[in-house]
Write a protein that holds these residues in place. Sequence first.
Motif, PDB file in Angstrom:
ATOM      1  N   ARG A 115       1.817   2.051  -3.513  1.00 40.70           N
ATOM      2  CA  ARG A 115       0.678   2.585  -4.261  1.00 40.70           C
ATOM      3  C   ARG A 115       0.464   4.065  -3.936  1.00 40.70           C
ATOM      4  O   ARG A 115       0.128   4.855  -4.810  1.00 40.70           O
ATOM      5  CB  ARG A 115      -0.589   1.801  -3.946  1.00 40.70           C
ATOM      6  CG  ARG A 115      -0.558   0.383  -4.482  1.00 40.70           C
ATOM      7  CD  ARG A 115      -1.828  -0.365  -4.089  1.00 40.70           C
ATOM      8  NE  ARG A 115      -1.700  -1.783  -4.303  1.00 40.70           N
ATOM      9  CZ  ARG A 115      -1.995  -2.389  -5.454  1.00 40.70           C
ATOM     10  NH1 ARG A 115      -2.428  -1.695  -6.464  1.00 40.70           N
ATOM     11  NH2 ARG A 115      -1.854  -3.693  -5.571  1.00 40.70           N
ATOM     12  N   LYS A 116       0.665   4.442  -2.689  1.00 39.23           N
ATOM     13  CA  LYS A 116       0.497   5.836  -2.303  1.00 39.23           C
ATOM     14  C   LYS A 116       1.598   6.700  -2.913  1.00 39.23           C
ATOM     15  O   LYS A 116       1.345   7.804  -3.372  1.00 39.23           O
ATOM     16  CB  LYS A 116       0.502   5.971  -0.789  1.00 39.23           C
ATOM     17  CG  LYS A 116      -0.755   5.411  -0.147  1.00 39.23           C
ATOM     18  CD  LYS A 116      -0.698   5.487   1.347  1.00 39.23           C
ATOM     19  CE  LYS A 116      -1.940   4.865   1.962  1.00 39.23           C
ATOM     20  NZ  LYS A 116      -1.871   4.832   3.424  1.00 39.23           N
ATOM     21  N   ASN A 123      -4.999  12.430  -4.675  1.00 38.16           N
ATOM     22  CA  ASN A 123      -5.214  11.828  -3.364  1.00 38.16           C
ATOM     23  C   ASN A 123      -4.820  12.865  -2.329  1.00 38.16           C
ATOM     24  O   ASN A 123      -3.629  13.087  -2.083  1.00 38.16           O
ATOM     25  CB  ASN A 123      -4.391  10.543  -3.202  1.00 38.16           C
ATOM     26  CG  ASN A 123      -4.739   9.799  -1.937  1.00 38.16           C
ATOM     27  OD1 ASN A 123      -5.464  10.304  -1.079  1.00 38.16           O
ATOM     28  ND2 ASN A 123      -4.224   8.605  -1.806  1.00 38.16           N
ATOM     29  N   VAL A 177      -4.483  11.604 -11.160  1.00 34.91           N
ATOM     30  CA  VAL A 177      -4.708  10.940  -9.881  1.00 34.91           C
ATOM     31  C   VAL A 177      -4.565  11.983  -8.778  1.00 34.91           C
ATOM     32  O   VAL A 177      -3.518  12.614  -8.650  1.00 34.91           O
ATOM     33  CB  VAL A 177      -3.686   9.800  -9.662  1.00 34.91           C
ATOM     34  CG1 VAL A 177      -3.906   9.151  -8.315  1.00 34.91           C
ATOM     35  CG2 VAL A 177      -3.761   8.789 -10.779  1.00 34.91           C
ATOM     36  N   ASP A 230      -0.297  -2.198 -16.458  1.00 40.09           N
ATOM     37  CA  ASP A 230      -1.137  -2.800 -15.419  1.00 40.09           C
ATOM     38  C   ASP A 230      -0.638  -4.188 -15.055  1.00 40.09           C
ATOM     39  O   ASP A 230      -1.346  -4.968 -14.423  1.00 40.09           O
ATOM     40  CB  ASP A 230      -2.613  -2.818 -15.830  1.00 40.09           C
ATOM     41  CG  ASP A 230      -2.846  -3.540 -17.136  1.00 40.09           C
ATOM     42  OD1 ASP A 230      -1.872  -3.925 -17.798  1.00 40.09           O
ATOM     43  OD2 ASP A 230      -4.027  -3.715 -17.504  1.00 40.09           O
ATOM     44  N   ASP A 253       0.822  -1.208   0.000  1.00 39.12           N
ATOM     45  CA  ASP A 253       0.000   0.000   0.000  1.00 39.12           C
ATOM     46  C   ASP A 253       0.860   1.263   0.000  1.00 39.12           C
ATOM     47  O   ASP A 253       0.509   2.259  -0.625  1.00 39.12           O
ATOM     48  CB  ASP A 253      -0.946  -0.016   1.198  1.00 39.12           C
ATOM     49  CG  ASP A 253      -2.076   0.971   1.055  1.00 39.12           C
ATOM     50  OD1 ASP A 253      -2.555   1.149  -0.081  1.00 39.12           O
ATOM     51  OD2 ASP A 253      -2.468   1.561   2.076  1.00 39.12           O
ATOM     52  N   LEU A 281       0.066   8.232 -15.734  1.00 39.65           N
ATOM     53  CA  LEU A 281      -0.647   8.710 -14.547  1.00 39.65           C
ATOM     54  C   LEU A 281      -0.031  10.043 -14.146  1.00 39.65           C
ATOM     55  O   LEU A 281       1.188  10.149 -14.004  1.00 39.65           O
ATOM     56  CB  LEU A 281      -0.523   7.712 -13.400  1.00 39.65           C
ATOM     57  CG  LEU A 281      -1.066   6.311 -13.651  1.00 39.65           C
ATOM     58  CD1 LEU A 281      -0.798   5.429 -12.443  1.00 39.65           C
ATOM     59  CD2 LEU A 281      -2.549   6.355 -13.956  1.00 39.65           C
ATOM     60  N   LEU A 337       1.341   7.050  -7.228  1.00 44.33           N
ATOM     61  CA  LEU A 337       0.057   7.449  -7.817  1.00 44.33           C
ATOM     62  C   LEU A 337      -0.882   6.281  -8.084  1.00 44.33           C
ATOM     63  O   LEU A 337      -1.568   6.224  -9.092  1.00 44.33           O
ATOM     64  CB  LEU A 337       0.299   8.227  -9.117  1.00 44.33           C
ATOM     65  CG  LEU A 337       1.224   9.438  -9.017  1.00 44.33           C
ATOM     66  CD1 LEU A 337       1.424  10.071 -10.380  1.00 44.33           C
ATOM     67  CD2 LEU A 337       0.695  10.447  -8.028  1.00 44.33           C
ATOM     68  N   GLY A 338      -0.890   5.325  -7.174  1.00 43.92           N
ATOM     69  CA  GLY A 338      -1.844   4.223  -7.258  1.00 43.92           C
ATOM     70  C   GLY A 338      -1.330   2.973  -7.945  1.00 43.92           C
ATOM     71  O   GLY A 338      -2.049   1.986  -8.045  1.00 43.92           O
ATOM     72  N   THR A 339      -0.122   2.986  -8.417  1.00 42.74           N
ATOM     73  CA  THR A 339       0.437   1.804  -9.061  1.00 42.74           C
ATOM     74  C   THR A 339       1.638   1.293  -8.266  1.00 42.74           C
ATOM     75  O   THR A 339       2.104   1.947  -7.349  1.00 42.74           O
ATOM     76  CB  THR A 339       0.824   2.097 -10.527  1.00 42.74           C
ATOM     77  OG1 THR A 339       1.116   0.873 -11.195  1.00 42.74           O
ATOM     78  CG2 THR A 339       2.021   3.019 -10.613  1.00 42.74           C
ATOM     79  N   ASN A 344      -0.027  13.382 -11.480  1.00 44.82           N
ATOM     80  CA  ASN A 344      -0.382  13.822 -10.135  1.00 44.82           C
ATOM     81  C   ASN A 344      -1.324  15.022 -10.234  1.00 44.82           C
ATOM     82  O   ASN A 344      -0.992  16.035 -10.848  1.00 44.82           O
ATOM     83  CB  ASN A 344       0.883  14.192  -9.355  1.00 44.82           C
ATOM     84  CG  ASN A 344       0.608  14.410  -7.895  1.00 44.82           C
ATOM     85  OD1 ASN A 344      -0.486  14.757  -7.487  1.00 44.82           O
ATOM     86  ND2 ASN A 344       1.627  14.202  -7.080  1.00 44.82           N
TER      87      ASN A 344
END
Length: 150
Positions: free
Chosen positions: A25-26, A96, A94, A110, A22, A67, A29-31, A69
């Motif tokens: 991922r943070k 967050n 993305v 992916d 996790d 992706l 940018l989610g990947t 930011n």
Amino acid sequence: MSKKNVDDYLTEGMYGTRLPKDHERKQFLGTLRERIVLALTKGQVMSDKGLAQLEEAMKEHPKATLLINGDVSHRFLKEEKHLANKYHITYSTVTNEEVETDIGAVLTYDYAIDKEDIFIQTDPIQSEKQEEQNDKQSSTLSKIKKWFRS
């Protein structure tokens, strides 16, 4: 594998299922890092220093996704979006609010590709000159401040 206790069920219910890696991922940018072809910092995106490398990576990886930011102002992202459109690469923004990251844009798949170097290497001589210039400016500024304080 241990049994879940009540706290685990409550945590999962409040925050959702924990994702593996996790923290990656943070940051990215989610990947995940293993999926990234090229990562640009916010500074590189805002100064357009990585455009040549990004364009080369887009040529080599036409099925990748860009992706971006969402914290970076749209005026700094025109060139990146133009390149993505030029090479028919899908891109998404993305955002967050809960996580602070230095990553400005990521070209990713992916699935895992396990590329060793995902960051653009800056020229050490150029970086050294930039640091010296910043030091000179800050020392000059501090001298001027001292004059006004006296």
